[in-house]
Design a protein around this motif. Structure first.
Motif, mmCIF file in Angstrom:
data_model
loop_
_atom_site.group_PDB
_atom_site.id
_atom_site.type_symbol
_atom_site.label_atom_id
_atom_site.label_comp_id
_atom_site.label_asym_id
_atom_site.label_seq_id
_atom_site.Cartn_x
_atom_site.Cartn_y
_atom_site.Cartn_z
ATOM 1 N N SER A 206 0.838 -1.200 0.000
ATOM 2 C CA SER A 206 0.000 0.000 0.000
ATOM 3 C C SER A 206 0.868 1.242 0.000
ATOM 4 C CB SER A 206 -0.958 -0.009 1.191
ATOM 5 O OG SER A 206 -0.375 -0.624 2.298
ATOM 6 N N PHE A 207 0.361 2.260 -0.656
ATOM 7 C CA PHE A 207 0.968 3.586 -0.584
ATOM 8 C C PHE A 207 0.094 4.402 0.349
ATOM 9 C CE2 PHE A 207 2.331 2.117 -4.814
ATOM 10 C CZ PHE A 207 3.697 2.249 -4.667
ATOM 11 N N GLY A 208 0.576 4.660 1.543
ATOM 12 C CA GLY A 208 -0.272 5.314 2.531
ATOM 13 C C GLY A 208 -1.452 4.414 2.830
ATOM 14 N N SER A 209 -2.651 4.928 2.652
ATOM 15 C CA SER A 209 -3.837 4.125 2.958
ATOM 16 C C SER A 209 -4.358 3.421 1.700
ATOM 17 C CB SER A 209 -4.934 5.034 3.524
ATOM 18 O OG SER A 209 -5.265 6.007 2.560
ATOM 19 N N HIS A 210 -3.651 3.654 0.570
ATOM 20 C CA HIS A 210 -4.118 3.121 -0.702
ATOM 21 C C HIS A 210 -3.527 1.727 -0.929
ATOM 22 C CE1 HIS A 210 -4.264 3.687 -5.371
ATOM 23 N NE2 HIS A 210 -5.077 2.747 -4.930
ATOM 24 N N LEU A 211 -4.378 0.712 -0.832
ATOM 25 C CA LEU A 211 -3.918 -0.666 -1.020
ATOM 26 C C LEU A 211 -3.819 -0.955 -2.521
ATOM 27 C CD1 LEU A 211 -3.199 -3.268 0.490
ATOM 28 C CD2 LEU A 211 -5.588 -3.954 0.278
ATOM 29 N N VAL A 212 -2.603 -1.141 -3.016
ATOM 30 C CA VAL A 212 -2.388 -1.297 -4.457
ATOM 31 C C VAL A 212 -2.238 -2.768 -4.848
ATOM 32 C CG1 VAL A 212 -0.842 -0.730 -6.347
ATOM 33 C CG2 VAL A 212 -1.379 0.994 -4.643
ATOM 34 N N LEU A 213 -1.551 -3.542 -4.009
ATOM 35 C CA LEU A 213 -1.484 -4.982 -4.244
ATOM 36 C C LEU A 213 -2.179 -5.670 -3.072
ATOM 37 C CD1 LEU A 213 2.173 -5.537 -5.522
ATOM 38 C CD2 LEU A 213 0.067 -5.255 -6.858
ATOM 39 N N SER B 34 -5.223 0.009 -16.557
ATOM 40 C CA SER B 34 -4.284 0.954 -15.973
ATOM 41 C C SER B 34 -4.626 1.179 -14.492
ATOM 42 C CB SER B 34 -4.377 2.258 -16.758
ATOM 43 O OG SER B 34 -3.666 3.257 -16.106
ATOM 44 N N GLY B 35 -3.600 1.195 -13.656
ATOM 45 C CA GLY B 35 -3.817 1.413 -12.228
ATOM 46 C C GLY B 35 -4.139 0.157 -11.455
ATOM 47 N N SER B 36 -4.105 -1.009 -12.131
ATOM 48 C CA SER B 36 -4.468 -2.239 -11.441
ATOM 49 C C SER B 36 -3.317 -2.784 -10.593
ATOM 50 C CB SER B 36 -4.923 -3.287 -12.457
ATOM 51 O OG SER B 36 -3.906 -3.508 -13.412
ATOM 52 N N GLY B 37 -2.129 -2.190 -10.719
ATOM 53 C CA GLY B 37 -1.011 -2.609 -9.873
ATOM 54 C C GLY B 37 0.046 -3.438 -10.590
ATOM 55 N N LYS B 38 0.006 -3.468 -11.925
ATOM 56 C CA LYS B 38 0.963 -4.286 -12.689
ATOM 57 C C LYS B 38 2.400 -3.812 -12.452
ATOM 58 C CE LYS B 38 -0.859 -3.147 -16.664
ATOM 59 N NZ LYS B 38 -1.904 -2.191 -16.229
ATOM 60 N N SER B 39 2.600 -2.510 -12.596
ATOM 61 C CA SER B 39 3.957 -1.993 -12.404
ATOM 62 C C SER B 39 4.411 -2.225 -10.975
ATOM 63 C CB SER B 39 4.005 -0.491 -12.702
ATOM 64 O OG SER B 39 3.687 -0.250 -14.036
ATOM 65 N N THR B 40 3.535 -1.984 -10.039
ATOM 66 C CA THR B 40 3.904 -2.147 -8.630
ATOM 67 C C THR B 40 4.311 -3.590 -8.359
ATOM 68 O OG1 THR B 40 2.332 -0.408 -8.092
ATOM 69 C CG2 THR B 40 3.130 -1.744 -6.272
ATOM 70 N N PHE B 41 3.568 -4.528 -8.934
ATOM 71 C CA PHE B 41 3.912 -5.944 -8.776
ATOM 72 C C PHE B 41 5.319 -6.220 -9.309
ATOM 73 C CE2 PHE B 41 3.574 -10.274 -10.852
ATOM 74 C CZ PHE B 41 3.894 -10.973 -9.698
HETATM 75 N N1 LIG Z 1 4.926 5.722 -5.591
HETATM 76 C C1 LIG Z 1 3.568 5.726 -5.502
HETATM 77 N N2 LIG Z 1 2.960 6.473 -4.558
HETATM 78 C C2 LIG Z 1 1.619 6.474 -4.438
HETATM 79 N N3 LIG Z 1 0.788 5.785 -5.228
HETATM 80 C C3 LIG Z 1 1.323 5.009 -6.195
HETATM 81 C C4 LIG Z 1 2.736 4.949 -6.385
HETATM 82 N N4 LIG Z 1 2.991 4.106 -7.411
HETATM 83 C C5 LIG Z 1 1.789 3.670 -7.845
HETATM 84 N N5 LIG Z 1 0.784 4.206 -7.119
HETATM 85 C C6 LIG Z 1 -0.632 3.930 -7.286
HETATM 86 O O1 LIG Z 1 -0.806 2.536 -7.312
HETATM 87 C C7 LIG Z 1 -1.784 2.171 -8.248
HETATM 88 C C8 LIG Z 1 -1.251 1.105 -9.168
HETATM 89 O O2 LIG Z 1 -0.219 1.664 -9.929
HETATM 90 P P1 LIG Z 1 0.589 0.820 -10.987
HETATM 91 O O3 LIG Z 1 1.183 -0.362 -10.327
HETATM 92 O O4 LIG Z 1 1.536 1.766 -11.645
HETATM 93 O O5 LIG Z 1 -0.526 0.358 -11.997
HETATM 94 P P2 LIG Z 1 -0.393 -0.142 -13.501
HETATM 95 O O6 LIG Z 1 1.042 -0.332 -13.799
HETATM 96 O O7 LIG Z 1 -1.181 -1.389 -13.530
HETATM 97 O O8 LIG Z 1 -1.016 0.897 -14.344
HETATM 98 C C9 LIG Z 1 -2.238 3.430 -8.965
HETATM 99 O O9 LIG Z 1 -3.443 3.864 -8.423
HETATM 100 C C10 LIG Z 1 -1.144 4.415 -8.616
HETATM 101 O O10 LIG Z 1 -1.681 5.715 -8.517
#
Ligand SMILES: Nc1ncnc2c1ncn2[C@@H]1O[C@H](COP(=O)(O)OP(=O)(O)O)[C@@H](O)[C@H]1O
Ligand SMILES: [Mg+2]
Lengths: 258, 240
Positions: free
Chosen positions: B10-17, B36-43
């Motif tokens: 999570s980024f702050g309170s935002h649960l991304v994965l 887009s925004g589903s968390g692929k890059s974060t994964f």
């Molecule tokens: N460094 C970060 N700080 C805060 N939020 C982030 C950060 N990186 C990604 N996010 C949020 O995490 C979510 C998933 O991002 P991301 O993994 O880039 O998605 P994707 O690659 O599937 O488009 C998005 O809502 C994005 O705004």
């Protein structure tokens, strides 16, 4: 041509308020007094030398301090969350206090405090002055460098780290060279400010250019040429430096060519 | 090769994965798709610790890389990463872009690294660009260099985050061709992409991510022929 002969002649006429003496001759006498009598130009030259020496020393101290503070503060801010280092946190706080104090008080006050309070027993006024300027400059350089580091695309750091380079190598080969190019104009500006601010150390007895000018004024009771002369020297030094900076910037822009 | 267990970020309170479990075997070509925004890059970025997972564990070749005392640099040396925006180092020539990491990490001497760079550049038909700077290259050329730069570290695994998304359409092919060749050589790859043709042709497994979870996975032919989840069907109908 014997300038000294005319100097003596016309100065005599000046002192006896001779009505035959023309304006340009008065100027000559004052000019001669300011720069040539008793080889006074040597005093200015020595003063300018000290000015450059103090600038160079302050610059070294300033850049060393500035880099150190900027790297500490950036490293602190770039720590992985949940993995924060306590010692780094304390050092970071010290750096922050340093920058705040230096930027929040006038340079003149800092010089006076260093010269008359902290190092009041030291006779080496020039060195104390250089140290003060260096410490002062360090705070500004630190902020310039930190700005440069932060302005860089974070992808550069990520690319370096993803290749397995450690933090230090990534900074050294990738981030810092690019940041340096970006901040060179501000750094050059800071250098010019520093060069001119060396004039302030004369208040605690630093033997630089302005001190030389003031010594001459005290002897001749004529301020115009000594002051104009030193202003001219500062201007020439700044112009030379700006020219060199221009060359360096053009050289660094080599990688931008398409 | 890589074992991901209940990965959360999570980024702050935002649960991304939101709890990812995955096992990636040697030689697999895993293609990750999703909105887009589903968390692929974060994964992907969690896999080489460019992002620090909030909880869960990742094990690479038996070594838990999420452990606090894991040597991150040593682990990253074994994984190459290719970014959407190339991230070449603009202050260096192409040759130095490629040789810097192998030399600094003592993987190779400068001479060995130079030879490797020449060989790799030849492979992507860019050997004449060795002494050019990144600013002198086209997007497609930059991305091919970025791939080669990662390969110079002789990684066991390559991560690609939308490697063709920032390219002009006519340059997509040249980059995909390099990736395809790499896949044929047996490289283990995890690829986030919107190139469904590539997923179908090169992928051995397709993952569909949505809202921080892997909603559906399958081998490509079955995945595209008969998606099960309504979200997957909806997504595929938009991109195909
Ligand atoms: N460094 C970060 N700080 C805060 N939020 C982030 C950060 N990186 C990604 N996010 C949020 O995490 C979510 C998933 O991002 P991301 O993994 O880039 O998605 P994707 O690659 O599937 O488009 C998005 O809502 C994005 O705004
Ligand atoms: Mg993404």
């Amino acid at each position: 041509m014997d300038l000294a002969y005319y100097y003596e002649l016309w100065r005599g006429m000046m002192l006896s308020k001779d009505p035959m003496l023309e304006g340009w001759q008065v100027f000559f006498v004052r000019f001669y007094q300011a720069f040539l009598e008793n080889d006074r130009w040597l005093q200015y030259l020595k003063g300018a030398g000290t000015t450059l020496y103090v600038t160079a020393m302050a610059l070294c101290i300033g850049v060393a301090l500035g880099v150190l503070v900027a790297v500490i503060r950036t490293a602190h801010d770039q720590q992985r969350p949940g993995n924060r280092n306590f010692v780094l946190g304390v050092i970071n706080l010290v750096c922050k206090v340093y920058v705040t104090i230096i930027r929040g008080t006038p340079m003149m006050v800092q010089i006076l405090i260093m010269g008359m309070v902290i190092f009041s027993s030291s006779r080496n006024y020039t060195l104390v002055g250089a140290l003060t300027l260096g410490i002062n400059s360090g705070a500004y350089v630190a902020e310039i460098i930190r700005g440069g580091l932060m302005s860089l695309d974070p992808g550069q750091m990520e690319a370096g780290r993803s290749l397995g380079l450690n933090y230090f190598d990534t900074m050294r080969f990738i981030v810092v060279p690019q940041a340096f190019k970006a901040i060179l104009p501000s750094l050059g500006n800071e250098f010019i400010v520093l060069l001119k601010d060396t004039s302030m150390i004369s208040v605690i007895g630093g033997q630089e250019l302005i001190k030389a000018a003031r010594d001459v004024i005290n002897r001749t009771y004529d301020a115009m040429f000594p002051l104009l002369g030193s202003a001219f020297v500062y201007l020439v030094l700044v112009l030379i430096f700006s020219y060199l900076q221009g060359i360096l910037e053009r050289r660094l822009r080599q990688s931008d060519r398409r | 090769m890589i074992d991901v267990k209940n990965l959360k970020k999570s980024f702050g309170s935002h649960l991304v994965l939101n709890g990812i479990d995955q096992h990636i075997h040697p030689g697999e070509k895993v293609v990750v798709i999703g909105p887009s925004g589903s968390g692929k890059s974060t994964f992907l970025r969690c896999l080489n610790l460019l992002e620090t997972p909030t909880s869960g564990s990742i094990t690479f070749e038996g070594q838990e890389i999420t452990a606090p005392k894991a040597d991150i640099d040593a682990i990253r040396r074994q994984m190459g990463m290719v970014f959407q925006h190339f991230n070449l180092f603009p202050n260096m020539t192409i040759r130095r872009n490629i040789t810097l990491a192998p030399v600094r990490t003592r993987l190779m001497s400068q001479a060995e690294a130079d030879d490797t760079a020449t060989a790799l550049l030849k492979r992507v038909n860019l050997e004449e660009k060795a002494d050019a700077y990144p600013a002198q290259l086209s997007g497609g050329q930059k991305q091919r260099i970025a791939i080669v730069r990662a390969l110079a570290m002789k990684p066991k695994l390559m991560l690609f985050d939308e490697p063709t998304s920032a390219l002009d359409p006519e340059m997509v092919g040249e980059v995909l061709a390099v990736m395809k060749e790499l896949a044929e050589e047996g490289m283990t790859m995890v690829v986030v992409t919107h190139e469904m043709g590539f997923a179908r042709e090169v992928g051995t497994r397709v993952l569909f991510m949505d809202e921080g979870r892997i909603l559906e996975e399958n081998e490509p032919r079955a995945f595209f022929a008969s998606p099960k989840q309504p979200r997957t069907i909806d997504f595929l109908s938009k991109v195909l």
